[in-house]
Scaffold this motif. Structure first.
Motif, PDB file in Angstrom:
ATOM      1  N   PHE A 217       1.689  -8.991   2.812  1.00 27.21           N
ATOM      2  CA  PHE A 217       1.300  -7.727   2.206  1.00 27.21           C
ATOM      3  C   PHE A 217       2.475  -7.057   1.493  1.00 27.21           C
ATOM      4  CE2 PHE A 217       2.763  -6.632   6.464  1.00 27.21           C
ATOM      5  CZ  PHE A 217       3.563  -5.527   6.240  1.00 27.21           C
ATOM      6  N   GLU A 218       3.693  -7.433   1.843  1.00 23.52           N
ATOM      7  CA  GLU A 218       4.862  -6.817   1.216  1.00 23.52           C
ATOM      8  C   GLU A 218       4.917  -7.069  -0.286  1.00 23.52           C
ATOM      9  OE1 GLU A 218       8.062  -6.884   4.944  1.00 23.52           O
ATOM     10  OE2 GLU A 218       8.144  -8.457   3.405  1.00 23.52           O
ATOM     11  N   HIS A 219       4.270  -8.117  -0.735  1.00 24.88           N
ATOM     12  CA  HIS A 219       4.300  -8.462  -2.159  1.00 24.88           C
ATOM     13  C   HIS A 219       2.898  -8.439  -2.773  1.00 24.88           C
ATOM     14  CE1 HIS A 219       8.508  -9.601  -1.691  1.00 24.88           C
ATOM     15  NE2 HIS A 219       8.150 -10.227  -0.596  1.00 24.88           N
ATOM     16  N   ALA A 220       1.975  -7.746  -2.116  1.00 29.53           N
ATOM     17  CA  ALA A 220       0.580  -7.725  -2.563  1.00 29.53           C
ATOM     18  C   ALA A 220       0.212  -6.395  -3.206  1.00 29.53           C
ATOM     19  CB  ALA A 220      -0.349  -7.997  -1.389  1.00 29.53           C
ATOM     20  N   SER A 221      -0.769  -6.470  -4.114  1.00 31.34           N
ATOM     21  CA  SER A 221      -1.378  -5.264  -4.679  1.00 31.34           C
ATOM     22  C   SER A 221      -2.800  -5.082  -4.176  1.00 31.34           C
ATOM     23  CB  SER A 221      -1.389  -5.328  -6.214  1.00 31.34           C
ATOM     24  OG  SER A 221      -0.085  -5.282  -6.743  1.00 31.34           O
TER      25      SER A 221
END
Length: 322
Positions: A217-221
């Motif tokens: 989730f750290e790199h998700a939109s």
């Protein structure tokens, strides 16, 4: 001389236990990291088996693909170089399309439906059929229901077109994404975090547990809660090594894995709900979608796979209660 004889007898007694079985260490491989429920379940089962067999069956757990990819581990299982594993369906469905039928989109609505199918007649036939691979099927588990995580915002299924979606390399899943116009991109699970972070892939088909624990989730939109697929796991043993375990201990191993797998599957309803709540505390957009969101690609998938995997029709009949 009597003291030496007594020492030798003690060594002999320690090496052999009830039934004359030799205490032995066994290796069990998984691709999941240590915090994942598959790995946790494997460790719990190994501890209980060791206790109930008085140490005769001591299973050492190797998570995170330490023993290789599933293709490599399958070869080790077949030769007897490895003993137990929790596998996704990839290596089986690539050899026999019928093993991919559990990935039928929306074949079940939720974890309860998945649990029922994994204990049904079709599931048992497939488990028994693992003898053709030189394996012993010990039972079915699963991970959480599948959902979608993307680096770019997604609102409609059209937004997935051309996106590189990390998948596991087996035909039914690849076909699902190709039908949506995406670019399925197989890669090992341990490589996924870096690949997602650096843009090598644009998204993934995954579960809420993995998304949180591995910090995707750290790199998700966008996080799209679709529950569009169940994701079974097969607990298996090497046929060669299984034959060397006493009948008494095999019964213990089977009983323990059966109990642990059943608890694992049942627990995913709560696990999915808990991890979803955690993801909703992040800044990532979490969106619910249903079958209609995916459009006509789903029925096209079924038309193809009813032909390629005839047992799909049996599974559909079970799922519908016919």
């Amino acid at each position: 001389m009597k003291r030496l004889a007594g020492a030798a007898l003690a060594v002999s007694f320690a090496a052999f236990t009830a039934g004359g079985a030799v205490a032995e260490e066994y290796r069990m491989g998984l691709i999941t990291p240590p915090p994942h429920q598959w790995t946790v379940t494997a460790k719990e089962a190994a501890d209980e088996i060791k206790a109930k067999t008085d140490g005769r069956v001591d299973i050492l757990i190797f998570p995170s693909g330490q023993l290789g990819s599933e293709a490599q581990m399958l070869q080790q299982l077949q030769t007897g170089a490895m003993d137990f594993a929790f596998f996704t369906l990839g290596e089986f469905s690539n050899r026999d399309p019928n093993y991919g039928i559990f990935l039928a989109p929306f074949i079940v609505d939720d974890v309860a439906g998945a649990q029922k199918l994994l204990k049904g007649e079709t599931a048992q036939k497939l488990l028994d059929g693992m003898a053709d691979f030189g394996l012993v099927g010990l039972g079915w588990g699963m991970a959480g229901m599948r959902m979608i995580v993307t680096s770019d915002p997604v609102e409609t299924v059209e937004d997935l077109k051309g996106k590189k979606i990390r998948t596991i390399p087996f035909a039914p899943e690849l076909a699902f994404w190709e039908g949506l116009g995406a670019a399925p991109t197989p890669m090992p699970l341990p490589a996924l975090y870096d690949a997602f972070a650096n843009g090598q892939v644009d998204g993934m088909q995954i579960d809420v547990e993995g998304t949180w624990n591995s910090k995707y989730f750290e790199h998700a939109s966008s996080i799209i809660i679709s529950d569009h697929m169940m994701f079974p796991m097969a607990a298996i043993a090497s046929g060669r090594k299984w034959a060397g375990i006493s009948e008494e201990d095999r019964a213990i191993v089977e009983a323990v894995f059966s109990e642990k797998l059943d608890s694992l599957v049942a627990g995913y309803a709560e696990i999915d709900a808990d991890y979803r709540k955690k993801l909703e505390t992040t800044e990532v957009t979490v969106m619910d979608v249903d079958r209609d969101w995916f459009g006509p690609a789903l029925e096209e998938w079924y038309v193809r796979w009813r032909e390629e995997a005839p047992m799909l029709k049996e599974l559909e009949a079970e799922a519908s209660g016919k």
